[in-house]
Design a protein around this motif. Sequence first.
Motif, PDB file in Angstrom:
ATOM      1  N   ASP A  59       2.883  -3.910   6.599  1.00  0.00           N
ATOM      2  CA  ASP A  59       3.944  -3.708   5.624  1.00  0.00           C
ATOM      3  C   ASP A  59       3.409  -3.386   4.216  1.00  0.00           C
ATOM      4  O   ASP A  59       3.868  -2.524   3.528  1.00  0.00           O
ATOM      5  N   CYS A  60       2.460  -4.010   3.937  1.00  0.00           N
ATOM      6  CA  CYS A  60       1.679  -4.014   2.783  1.00  0.00           C
ATOM      7  C   CYS A  60       0.867  -2.437   2.599  1.00  0.00           C
ATOM      8  O   CYS A  60       1.104  -2.033   1.601  1.00  0.00           O
ATOM      9  N   LEU A  61       0.392  -2.156   3.758  1.00  0.00           N
ATOM     10  CA  LEU A  61      -0.301  -0.899   4.008  1.00  0.00           C
ATOM     11  C   LEU A  61       0.812   0.110   3.547  1.00  0.00           C
ATOM     12  O   LEU A  61       0.423   1.103   2.831  1.00  0.00           O
ATOM     13  N   ARG A  62       1.993   0.198   4.295  1.00  0.00           N
ATOM     14  CA  ARG A  62       3.179   1.050   4.153  1.00  0.00           C
ATOM     15  C   ARG A  62       3.447   1.147   2.466  1.00  0.00           C
ATOM     16  O   ARG A  62       3.568   2.070   2.013  1.00  0.00           O
ATOM     17  N   HIS A  63       3.441  -0.027   1.980  1.00  0.00           N
ATOM     18  CA  HIS A  63       3.941  -0.250   0.389  1.00  0.00           C
ATOM     19  C   HIS A  63       3.023   0.717  -0.231  1.00  0.00           C
ATOM     20  O   HIS A  63       3.321   0.937  -1.436  1.00  0.00           O
ATOM     21  N   LEU A  64       1.698   0.508  -0.028  1.00  0.00           N
ATOM     22  CA  LEU A  64       0.626   1.273  -1.054  1.00  0.00           C
ATOM     23  C   LEU A  64       0.470   2.530  -0.539  1.00  0.00           C
ATOM     24  O   LEU A  64      -0.391   3.253  -1.100  1.00  0.00           O
ATOM     25  N   GLY A  65       1.012   3.102   0.539  1.00  0.00           N
ATOM     26  CA  GLY A  65       1.094   4.506   0.922  1.00  0.00           C
ATOM     27  C   GLY A  65      -0.299   4.863   1.841  1.00  0.00           C
ATOM     28  O   GLY A  65      -0.566   6.079   1.850  1.00  0.00           O
ATOM     29  N   THR A  70     -14.811 -12.060  -5.635  1.00  0.00           N
ATOM     30  CA  THR A  70     -13.467 -12.220  -5.944  1.00  0.00           C
ATOM     31  C   THR A  70     -13.267 -12.341  -7.602  1.00  0.00           C
ATOM     32  O   THR A  70     -12.198 -11.953  -7.834  1.00  0.00           O
ATOM     33  N   ALA A  71     -14.326 -12.748  -8.288  1.00  0.00           N
ATOM     34  CA  ALA A  71     -14.231 -12.881  -9.877  1.00  0.00           C
ATOM     35  C   ALA A  71     -14.012 -11.172 -10.076  1.00  0.00           C
ATOM     36  O   ALA A  71     -13.032 -10.852 -11.015  1.00  0.00           O
ATOM     37  N   TRP A  72     -14.698 -10.368  -9.684  1.00  0.00           N
ATOM     38  CA  TRP A  72     -14.594  -8.849 -10.153  1.00  0.00           C
ATOM     39  C   TRP A  72     -13.439  -8.292  -9.356  1.00  0.00           C
ATOM     40  O   TRP A  72     -12.786  -7.761 -10.274  1.00  0.00           O
ATOM     41  N   TYR A  73     -12.805  -8.943  -8.384  1.00  0.00           N
ATOM     42  CA  TYR A  73     -11.318  -8.375  -7.825  1.00  0.00           C
ATOM     43  C   TYR A  73     -10.278  -8.891  -8.918  1.00  0.00           C
ATOM     44  O   TYR A  73      -9.477  -7.918  -9.289  1.00  0.00           O
ATOM     45  N   ASN A  74     -10.306 -10.217  -9.392  1.00  0.00           N
ATOM     46  CA  ASN A  74      -9.373 -10.643 -10.124  1.00  0.00           C
ATOM     47  C   ASN A  74      -9.408  -9.916 -11.676  1.00  0.00           C
ATOM     48  O   ASN A  74      -8.414  -9.656 -12.125  1.00  0.00           O
ATOM     49  N   ARG A  75     -10.883  -9.868 -11.901  1.00  0.00           N
ATOM     50  CA  ARG A  75     -10.536  -9.168 -13.379  1.00  0.00           C
ATOM     51  C   ARG A  75      -9.936  -7.561 -13.335  1.00  0.00           C
ATOM     52  O   ARG A  75      -9.511  -7.238 -14.280  1.00  0.00           O
ATOM     53  N   HIS A  76     -10.106  -6.963 -12.131  1.00  0.00           N
ATOM     54  CA  HIS A  76      -9.663  -5.551 -12.041  1.00  0.00           C
ATOM     55  C   HIS A  76      -8.198  -5.317 -11.540  1.00  0.00           C
ATOM     56  O   HIS A  76      -7.703  -4.204 -11.409  1.00  0.00           O
ATOM     57  N   SER A  77      -7.812  -6.284 -10.953  1.00  0.00           N
ATOM     58  CA  SER A  77      -6.621  -6.078 -10.312  1.00  0.00           C
ATOM     59  C   SER A  77      -5.429  -6.649 -11.247  1.00  0.00           C
ATOM     60  O   SER A  77      -5.733  -7.361 -12.123  1.00  0.00           O
ATOM     61  N   GLY A  78      -4.236  -5.914 -11.241  1.00  0.00           N
ATOM     62  CA  GLY A  78      -3.159  -6.221 -12.066  1.00  0.00           C
ATOM     63  C   GLY A  78      -2.513  -7.171 -11.460  1.00  0.00           C
ATOM     64  O   GLY A  78      -2.617  -7.833 -10.431  1.00  0.00           O
ATOM     65  N   PRO A  79      -0.964  -7.704 -11.981  1.00  0.00           N
ATOM     66  CA  PRO A  79      -0.277  -8.288 -11.271  1.00  0.00           C
ATOM     67  C   PRO A  79       0.431  -7.897  -9.878  1.00  0.00           C
ATOM     68  O   PRO A  79       0.490  -6.567  -9.869  1.00  0.00           O
ATOM     69  N   ALA A  80       0.709  -8.887  -9.096  1.00  0.00           N
ATOM     70  CA  ALA A  80       1.292  -8.491  -7.935  1.00  0.00           C
ATOM     71  C   ALA A  80       2.755  -7.907  -8.123  1.00  0.00           C
ATOM     72  O   ALA A  80       3.330  -8.802  -8.624  1.00  0.00           O
ATOM     73  N   ASP A  81       3.166  -6.739  -7.495  1.00  0.00           N
ATOM     74  CA  ASP A  81       4.237  -6.359  -7.758  1.00  0.00           C
ATOM     75  C   ASP A  81       5.208  -6.466  -6.357  1.00  0.00           C
ATOM     76  O   ASP A  81       6.389  -6.351  -6.429  1.00  0.00           O
ATOM     77  N   ALA A  82       4.487  -7.120  -5.440  1.00  0.00           N
ATOM     78  CA  ALA A  82       5.023  -7.452  -4.072  1.00  0.00           C
ATOM     79  C   ALA A  82       4.487  -8.313  -3.093  1.00  0.00           C
ATOM     80  O   ALA A  82       3.291  -8.360  -3.422  1.00  0.00           O
ATOM     81  N   THR A  83       5.059  -9.050  -2.447  1.00  0.00           N
ATOM     82  CA  THR A  83       4.477  -9.680  -1.196  1.00  0.00           C
ATOM     83  C   THR A  83       5.095  -9.243  -0.127  1.00  0.00           C
ATOM     84  O   THR A  83       6.321  -8.899   0.211  1.00  0.00           O
ATOM     85  N   HIS A  84       4.241  -9.362   1.063  1.00  0.00           N
ATOM     86  CA  HIS A  84       4.868  -8.906   2.345  1.00  0.00           C
ATOM     87  C   HIS A  84       4.368  -9.688   3.384  1.00  0.00           C
ATOM     88  O   HIS A  84       3.449 -10.403   3.262  1.00  0.00           O
ATOM     89  N   ALA A  85       5.336  -9.726   4.273  1.00  0.00           N
ATOM     90  CA  ALA A  85       4.945 -10.628   5.669  1.00  0.00           C
ATOM     91  C   ALA A  85       4.019 -10.292   6.345  1.00  0.00           C
ATOM     92  O   ALA A  85       3.146 -10.993   7.117  1.00  0.00           O
ATOM     93  N   THR A  86       3.456  -8.926   6.690  1.00  0.00           N
ATOM     94  CA  THR A  86       2.569  -8.430   7.395  1.00  0.00           C
ATOM     95  C   THR A  86       1.540  -7.705   6.752  1.00  0.00           C
ATOM     96  O   THR A  86       2.024  -6.768   5.773  1.00  0.00           O
ATOM     97  N   PHE A  87       0.402  -7.466   7.331  1.00  0.00           N
ATOM     98  CA  PHE A  87      -0.684  -6.518   6.823  1.00  0.00           C
ATOM     99  C   PHE A  87      -0.098  -4.924   6.579  1.00  0.00           C
ATOM    100  O   PHE A  87      -0.449  -4.228   5.744  1.00  0.00           O
TER     101      PHE A  87
END
Length: 159
Positions: free
Chosen positions: A152-158, A133-150
């Motif tokens: 919905d998030c998949l659709r948001h990311l294409g 998770t430390a690697w993930y936190n270093r490489h991920s940017g700020p969250a641009d959206a939150t979604h109610a379901t998995f």
Amino acid sequence: MKRAGRRAEVEENARVFHRIRRRAKGPSEVRKRLAELHAQMQDQVPPGFAVPEPEPGAAAVVDDFLPPELRGPSHDQVEGEMMPWKQPLVLDGEIAVCAVCGAYRDWLILSTRGQIWLRCRAGHQQQETRIDTAWYNRHSGPADATHATFEDCLRHLGH
């Protein structure tokens, strides 16, 4: 030679005595002004000086910076996070490859419950133990959206 040395000594003594006499006349204007300012400031206390510290048990009430409608969810309110990773993912000198279809780019990297998962474009998921998770936190940017379901998030990311 002795006369010249004696004469210089006499002149130096005259300068010293002249300075002493000048001081004996009284303080200079600058010293007078400084004494006046010092007398004026005697009773003044800087703000916050000698104010008692709050008791350790008493918590100060501070308004939150953002109003409730603008606050994002905290980490304990979110099941997980995900980010796209378009280029090949190189871990320990090897390119990460999907165990089912062999895809090696266009990943979704999921971080949930302290584990990291890779999801290829075809929808296959595999746990990746070489990433934490430390690697993930270093490489991920700020969250641009939150979604109610998995989904919905998949659709948001294409995906």
